[in-house]
Design a protein around this motif. Sequence first.
Motif, PDB file in Angstrom:
ATOM      1  N   GLU A   1       0.519  -1.805  -0.229  1.00  0.00           N
ATOM      2  CA  GLU A   1      -0.289   0.456  -0.106  1.00  0.00           C
ATOM      3  C   GLU A   1       0.829   1.165  -0.042  1.00  0.00           C
ATOM      4  N   VAL A   2       2.462   1.000   0.564  1.00  0.00           N
ATOM      5  CA  VAL A   2       2.621   2.858   0.531  1.00  0.00           C
ATOM      6  C   VAL A   2       3.170   2.104  -0.874  1.00  0.00           C
ATOM      7  N   GLY A   3       3.625   1.846  -0.935  1.00  0.00           N
ATOM      8  CA  GLY A   3       3.608   1.852  -3.093  1.00  0.00           C
ATOM      9  C   GLY A   3       2.473   1.694  -3.671  1.00  0.00           C
ATOM     10  N   GLY A   4       1.550   1.879  -3.478  1.00  0.00           N
ATOM     11  CA  GLY A   4       0.626   1.785  -4.317  1.00  0.00           C
ATOM     12  C   GLY A   4       0.306   2.962  -3.955  1.00  0.00           C
ATOM     13  N   THR A   5       0.010   3.610  -2.721  1.00  0.00           N
ATOM     14  CA  THR A   5      -0.007   4.917  -2.809  1.00  0.00           C
ATOM     15  C   THR A   5       0.506   6.013  -2.941  1.00  0.00           C
ATOM     16  N   ALA A   6       1.760   5.976  -3.291  1.00  0.00           N
ATOM     17  CA  ALA A   6       2.253   6.973  -3.810  1.00  0.00           C
ATOM     18  C   ALA A   6       2.210   6.820  -5.137  1.00  0.00           C
ATOM     19  N   ARG A   7       2.028   5.605  -6.248  1.00  0.00           N
ATOM     20  CA  ARG A   7       2.076   5.438  -7.957  1.00  0.00           C
ATOM     21  C   ARG A   7       0.401   6.240  -8.032  1.00  0.00           C
ATOM     22  N   ALA A   8      -0.614   5.738  -7.441  1.00  0.00           N
ATOM     23  CA  ALA A   8      -1.988   6.541  -7.008  1.00  0.00           C
ATOM     24  C   ALA A   8      -2.258   8.119  -7.028  1.00  0.00           C
ATOM     25  N   ILE A   9      -0.849   8.804  -6.444  1.00  0.00           N
ATOM     26  CA  ILE A   9      -0.922  10.059  -5.985  1.00  0.00           C
ATOM     27  C   ILE A   9      -0.109  10.200  -7.662  1.00  0.00           C
ATOM     28  N   ASN A  10       0.773   9.801  -7.682  1.00  0.00           N
ATOM     29  CA  ASN A  10       1.872  10.254  -8.745  1.00  0.00           C
ATOM     30  C   ASN A  10       0.854  10.045 -10.099  1.00  0.00           C
ATOM     31  N   VAL A  11       0.527   9.247  -9.964  1.00  0.00           N
ATOM     32  CA  VAL A  11      -0.740   8.978 -12.669  1.00  0.00           C
ATOM     33  C   VAL A  11      -1.182  10.585 -11.604  1.00  0.00           C
ATOM     34  N   GLN A  12      -1.754  10.562 -11.245  1.00  0.00           N
ATOM     35  CA  GLN A  12      -2.803  11.531 -10.958  1.00  0.00           C
ATOM     36  C   GLN A  12      -2.205  13.154 -11.730  1.00  0.00           C
ATOM     37  N   LEU A  13      -0.761  13.421 -10.779  1.00  0.00           N
ATOM     38  CA  LEU A  13       0.258  13.920 -10.708  1.00  0.00           C
ATOM     39  C   LEU A  13       0.886  14.392 -12.345  1.00  0.00           C
ATOM     40  N   GLY A  14       0.965  12.856 -13.081  1.00  0.00           N
ATOM     41  CA  GLY A  14       1.483  12.546 -13.914  1.00  0.00           C
ATOM     42  C   GLY A  14       3.425  12.833 -14.039  1.00  0.00           C
ATOM     43  N   ILE A  15       3.331  12.979 -12.725  1.00  0.00           N
ATOM     44  CA  ILE A  15       5.269  12.616 -12.189  1.00  0.00           C
ATOM     45  C   ILE A  15       5.246  12.098 -11.303  1.00  0.00           C
ATOM     46  N   ASP A  16       6.881  11.863 -11.043  1.00  0.00           N
ATOM     47  CA  ASP A  16       6.409  11.018  -9.670  1.00  0.00           C
ATOM     48  C   ASP A  16       7.471  12.302  -8.594  1.00  0.00           C
ATOM     49  N   LEU A  17       6.482  12.720  -8.112  1.00  0.00           N
ATOM     50  CA  LEU A  17       5.866  13.686  -6.925  1.00  0.00           C
ATOM     51  C   LEU A  17       6.624  13.239  -5.268  1.00  0.00           C
ATOM     52  N   ILE A  18       5.341  12.257  -5.207  1.00  0.00           N
ATOM     53  CA  ILE A  18       5.304  11.349  -4.047  1.00  0.00           C
ATOM     54  C   ILE A  18       6.513   9.804  -4.334  1.00  0.00           C
ATOM     55  N   GLN A  19       7.155   9.908  -2.560  1.00  0.00           N
ATOM     56  CA  GLN A  19       7.748   8.852  -2.939  1.00  0.00           C
ATOM     57  C   GLN A  19       7.520   7.873  -1.502  1.00  0.00           C
ATOM     58  N   PRO A  20       7.473   6.601  -1.933  1.00  0.00           N
ATOM     59  CA  PRO A  20       7.384   5.717  -1.206  1.00  0.00           C
ATOM     60  C   PRO A  20       8.402   5.020  -0.185  1.00  0.00           C
ATOM     61  N   ARG A  21       8.752   6.246   0.708  1.00  0.00           N
ATOM     62  CA  ARG A  21       9.856   5.731   1.884  1.00  0.00           C
ATOM     63  C   ARG A  21       9.999   5.957   3.218  1.00  0.00           C
ATOM     64  N   VAL A  22       8.854   3.921   3.797  1.00  0.00           N
ATOM     65  CA  VAL A  22       8.361   4.473   4.501  1.00  0.00           C
ATOM     66  C   VAL A  22       9.150   2.671   5.485  1.00  0.00           C
ATOM     67  N   PRO A  23      10.160   2.755   5.950  1.00  0.00           N
ATOM     68  CA  PRO A  23      10.419   1.314   6.776  1.00  0.00           C
ATOM     69  C   PRO A  23      10.084  -0.373   7.051  1.00  0.00           C
ATOM     70  N   GLU A  24      10.705  -0.861   6.377  1.00  0.00           N
ATOM     71  CA  GLU A  24       9.302  -1.879   6.870  1.00  0.00           C
ATOM     72  C   GLU A  24       9.472  -1.910   8.372  1.00  0.00           C
ATOM     73  N   ALA A  25      10.572  -2.516   9.387  1.00  0.00           N
ATOM     74  CA  ALA A  25      10.144  -2.108  10.935  1.00  0.00           C
ATOM     75  C   ALA A  25       9.067  -1.064  11.019  1.00  0.00           C
ATOM     76  N   MET A  26       9.077  -0.301  10.485  1.00  0.00           N
ATOM     77  CA  MET A  26       7.450   0.358  11.015  1.00  0.00           C
ATOM     78  C   MET A  26       6.766   0.338  10.684  1.00  0.00           C
ATOM     79  N   LEU A  27       6.855  -0.224   9.542  1.00  0.00           N
ATOM     80  CA  LEU A  27       5.017  -1.012   9.311  1.00  0.00           C
ATOM     81  C   LEU A  27       4.884  -2.450  10.170  1.00  0.00           C
ATOM     82  N   ARG A  28       6.337  -2.479   9.741  1.00  0.00           N
ATOM     83  CA  ARG A  28       5.507  -3.937  11.122  1.00  0.00           C
ATOM     84  C   ARG A  28       5.014  -3.599  12.674  1.00  0.00           C
ATOM     85  N   ALA A  29       5.800  -1.926  13.244  1.00  0.00           N
ATOM     86  CA  ALA A  29       4.995  -1.475  14.342  1.00  0.00           C
ATOM     87  C   ALA A  29       3.843  -1.556  13.985  1.00  0.00           C
TER      88      ALA A  29
END
Length: 375
Positions: free
Chosen positions: A97-125
């Motif tokens: 979902e981290v990557g999917g959320t970034a892609r969903a927003i970027n597709v609407q913007l037309g450029i890769d503006l949002i970066q999927p930079r959430v560490p896995e350790a944080m997601l596990r927590a």
Amino acid sequence: MPDNISTQIADALTERHLRVARAEAGVRADVLRLLQATEQDIVDQIRRIDPSEPGALRFRQQRLEGLLKAIRPMIQDGYDTIADGTSKALLDIASAEVGGTARAINVQLGIDLIQPRVPEAMLRALVDTTLLPTATTPQDLSAIGREWWNRQAGVLQQRVFDTMNVGIVQGETLQQLVNRVRGTRAKGYTDGVMDLARRDAQRLVRTWTSLTLNKARESTYEANQDVIKGIQHVSTLDGRTSLICIARSGNTYTLPEHKPLPPTQHPYAPIPLHWNCRSTYIPLLKSFQDILGDAGTALDAKLQAIGAGTRASMDGQIAADTSFQAFLTRKGESFQRKLLGQTRWQLWKDGKLTLKDLLDSTTGDILPVSALRGT
């Protein structure tokens, strides 16, 4: 097409939410298979010990105590396996979902503006340690997901004991005792205590998935505060069935402090707000001019690739509040048919499907969690 970028992003994230719901259906199916195995273990023990055999009531109740001693660890082991599997599946969903959320927003913007930079350790927590709301008082966050599975194990143990005790006192046969657990074919096996366990489990999976999806999204927003100024509560998939979500739909908050943005009056509350909650937070982007002025030259250069139409729609305004019905109408017939299937699509066009029917229809075809990546 919607006027501002926030509404376009809201629609894109709603589409993604529907895909996650299909993956969630797979998690629920796995849980139900494990519960089926636990049910069989319980029934096998009932048949082996047979607390219905003739004899004084106290001897039958002693056999019942022996039955409970035998099945208690079976039930706990079954729910421990469910908790382990659910946690792993939801971590996979969070990561996707981290990557999917970034892609969903970027597709609407037309450029890769949002970066999927959430560490896995944080997601596990986030998956394993975030509290879920109680079913009776949604505002109270009382236990993590694994603890909820432990509670359900204890509830099932007590239900089996109670229903067996009633059956023994009433002098029921062995088959009648089995039916108290499994249910009867005549009633579609909905009249046994295992049906309650199945329903409780499915509610927990839905609620824990909602928590996972929203925590992954909010973590992505917070990691991109150079572009995102806040979040907006959207209840497109929660319909008009939950008063707490109706009241909060459209509310906006700052990041990362979660302070209400005018005219919002309700304090921030994490989603899910109740069991089976399907609301979400979407990002509230800064305006194009604000980003251009604050982000620095590296991002300024990237922003120049945004088309004039998208720049104009990046006005910093909130997304339009919309219902699922309006969302489907806006997406067009091709999307509707693909999402609902021909039969349900026709029923919806004829006004014969409720919101719950529509949402259930989107989760009929299970989607592997791996399919959430790269889309």
